[in-house]
Design an enzyme around this catalytic site. Structure first.
Site, PDB file in Angstrom:
ATOM      1  N   ASP A  53      25.544 -17.685  38.917  1.00 43.39           N
ATOM      2  CA  ASP A  53      26.409 -17.672  37.740  1.00 43.39           C
ATOM      3  C   ASP A  53      27.697 -18.406  38.123  1.00 43.39           C
ATOM      4  OD1 ASP A  53      28.217 -17.073  35.710  1.00 43.39           O
ATOM      5  OD2 ASP A  53      27.349 -15.106  35.326  1.00 43.39           O
ATOM      6  N   ARG A  89      13.743 -23.990  16.088  1.00 47.22           N
ATOM      7  CA  ARG A  89      13.850 -23.076  17.252  1.00 47.22           C
ATOM      8  C   ARG A  89      13.405 -23.768  18.540  1.00 47.22           C
ATOM      9  NH1 ARG A  89       9.994 -19.787  18.180  1.00 47.22           N
ATOM     10  NH2 ARG A  89       9.482 -19.451  15.991  1.00 47.22           N
ATOM     11  N   TYR A  97      29.169  -9.672  36.738  1.00 44.95           N
ATOM     12  CA  TYR A  97      29.618  -9.403  35.369  1.00 44.95           C
ATOM     13  C   TYR A  97      28.857  -8.176  34.852  1.00 44.95           C
ATOM     14  CZ  TYR A  97      29.773  -9.702  30.342  1.00 44.95           C
ATOM     15  OH  TYR A  97      29.905  -9.388  29.018  1.00 44.95           O
ATOM     16  N   LYS A 146      33.228 -19.560  27.944  1.00 45.24           N
ATOM     17  CA  LYS A 146      34.463 -19.532  28.730  1.00 45.24           C
ATOM     18  C   LYS A 146      35.012 -20.957  28.933  1.00 45.24           C
ATOM     19  CE  LYS A 146      33.707 -15.081  29.272  1.00 45.24           C
ATOM     20  NZ  LYS A 146      32.830 -14.501  28.312  1.00 45.24           N
TER      21      LYS A 146
HETATM   22  N1  PLP Z   1      28.693 -14.310  33.195  1.00 42.88           N
HETATM   23  C1  PLP Z   1      29.986 -14.068  33.407  1.00 42.88           C
HETATM   24  C2  PLP Z   1      30.574 -14.281  34.767  1.00 42.88           C
HETATM   25  C3  PLP Z   1      30.793 -13.607  32.367  1.00 42.88           C
HETATM   26  O1  PLP Z   1      32.109 -13.370  32.595  1.00 42.88           O
HETATM   27  C4  PLP Z   1      30.212 -13.385  31.093  1.00 42.88           C
HETATM   28  C5  PLP Z   1      31.015 -12.879  29.966  1.00 42.88           C
HETATM   29  O2  PLP Z   1      32.144 -12.438  30.145  1.00 42.88           O
HETATM   30  C6  PLP Z   1      28.852 -13.641  30.920  1.00 42.88           C
HETATM   31  C7  PLP Z   1      28.119 -14.115  31.995  1.00 42.88           C
HETATM   32  C8  PLP Z   1      28.181 -13.409  29.592  1.00 42.88           C
HETATM   33  O3  PLP Z   1      28.513 -14.438  28.718  1.00 42.88           O
HETATM   34  P1  PLP Z   1      28.612 -14.290  27.118  1.00 42.88           P
HETATM   35  O4  PLP Z   1      29.736 -13.356  26.829  1.00 42.88           O
HETATM   36  O5  PLP Z   1      28.814 -15.694  26.665  1.00 42.88           O
HETATM   37  O6  PLP Z   1      27.314 -13.715  26.650  1.00 42.88           O
END
Ligand code: PLP
Length: 396
Positions: free
Chosen positions: A187, A56, A109, A212
């Site tokens: 982000d 971990r 998001y 992504k």
């Molecule tokens: N940030 C953005 C801009 C996203 O589009 C997403 C998921 O769609 C996330 C964070 C969260 O990521 P995860 O689905 O890998 O937990």
């Protein structure tokens, strides 16, 4: 690892995605790092900083990806992999002190917004949401006027935002946040470090849903954070270790394998997104389009100044058709497609499409008829032909 920090700093991002995170150039070393499946490591005596210790705390399979992502984002320190993008969001939000003020885009998001709203409901922090494209409004939330008004502890940026594709003025907002001592987290999922480098624009921490573009094949769920600040990194690493949202070694290995082709994938999907946005923008069945690459998009100039390209997400608003409302026409469009995959998520090699408000957590200010397209790497004319035949079904 095979690149010295000096050598890595001299290389372009297109080269780094291929060359970074390789084993040492020694005879009979593999050219790809191995997957290490072990929950613990040999050791006696007290555990020091350089020790792996336990599964971990560390796994050698994370290291090459973390090294490559750190270099790509322009940090001297390696990134940190997490079990998902939202695990990375959770770790980043742990940097807000108890009762501190978090300023966040109203169109972040939805998962990030839900998490922040739940923390606010429990009284752990104060959440202020704002249109991130409105620089003056954001500055007011960062440092409100008045003797009792509390300044922000953290500014959360997402640019372009998911799904409205709003563009934040990252340098101006980072400066305003730093004036009040706030930490800036960006982000960067939609852009990747090949298109936008938030650390160079003034951000303290960069976040990715590695799920992504970085991994790029819709086959893993992972997240990451990068910061050049040793104290912030130590706090994040401690949070990851204690809260336990670590990456599986198979996923980490797949993410590095995906990263190798990031430059080619981004180039291709961005080019196709621009072509498709231009065609969709003038289609009579489309009543609105968000894509910062279009000259009349409100974020165009800002995106041009801080991004290399405009990303490959396009959002359209579908017009009512006959008896069908806009949202029903949007659903019909999505169902009529034969090549585009009707599925959530984005950033994979395959083109994905969905009406965003089918998610109940989506902010209500996202239009009901908004459809998000994640443009993949297929032939652009094939993608257009499929969209066109699906749009034609709305005529009859
Ligand atoms: N940030 C953005 C801009 C996203 O589009 C997403 C998921 O769609 C996330 C964070 C969260 O990521 P995860 O689905 O890998 O937990």
């Amino acid at each position: 690892m095979s690149l010295t920090p000096q050598h890595a700093a001299s290389l372009s991002a297109e080269t780094l995605v291929v060359a970074s995170g390789r084993p040492p150039r020694e005879r009979d070393e593999p050219v790809n790092p191995p997957i290490v499946l072990s929950s613990t490591y040999f050791g006696t005596g007290p555990l020091g900083d350089g020790d792996r210790g336990y599964g971990r705390y560390a796994n050698p399979t994370w290291d090459p990806f973390e090294e490559a992502l750190g270099q790509l984002e322009g940090s001297e320190l390696p990134g940190l992999l997490y079990a998902s993008g939202l695990a990375a969001v959770s770790s980043a939000l742990s940097l807000v002190p108890a009762g501190g003020v978090l300023v966040m885009p109203s169109h972040s998001y939805s998962g990030s917004l839900v998490m922040a709203a739940e923390l606010a409901q429990k009284g752990f922090l104060e959440l202020r949401t704002v249109d991130i494209a409105d620089t003056e409004a954001v500055k007011e939330q960062i440092a409100p006027a008045g003797p009792d008004a509390r300044p922000a502890s953290m500014l959360w940026l997402e640019s372009p935002t998911n799904p409205m594709l709003g563009i934040a003025d990252i340098p101006a907002l980072a400066e305003a946040a730093h004036q009040v001592g706030a930490i800036v987290v960006t982000d960067n999922t939609f852009s990747t470090p090949l298109v936008q480098q938030p650390l160079a624009l003034g951000s303290d921490v960069v976040l990715h849903s590695v799920t992504k573009y970085l991994a790029g094949h819709s086959d893993v769920v992972l997240g990451a954070l990068v910061t050049p600040n040793p104290d912030i990194r130590a706090a994040l690493l401690h949070h990851r270790t204690i809260h336990g949202a670590i990456a599986g070694p198979f996923e980490a290995w797949l993410a590095l394998r995906g990263l190798r082709t990031l430059a080619l994938r981004i180039q291709r999907s961005q080019d196709s997104a621009t072509v498709l946005a231009e065609r969709l923008g003038t289609h009579p069945r489309i009543e609105g389009i968000n894509f910062p690459g279009l000259a009349n998009d409100p974020g165009h100039q800002r995106a041009k100044a801080q991004m290399k390209g405009f990303g490959s997400i396009v959002c359209i608003q579908v017009a009512p058709a006959g008896d069908l409302s806009g949202p029903d026409a949007a659903d019909k469009l999505v169902r009529a497609l034969q090549l585009w995959l009707p599925a959530t998520s984005l950033g994979g090699v395959e083109s994905l499409i969905e009406r965003r408000r089918r998610h109940t957590a989506e902010p209500l200010s996202v239009p009901e008829n908004l459809v998000r397209l994640s443009v993949g790497i297929e032939n652009v004319e094939d993608l257009w032909a499929d969209l066109k035949q699906a749009l034609d079904t709305l005529d009859g």
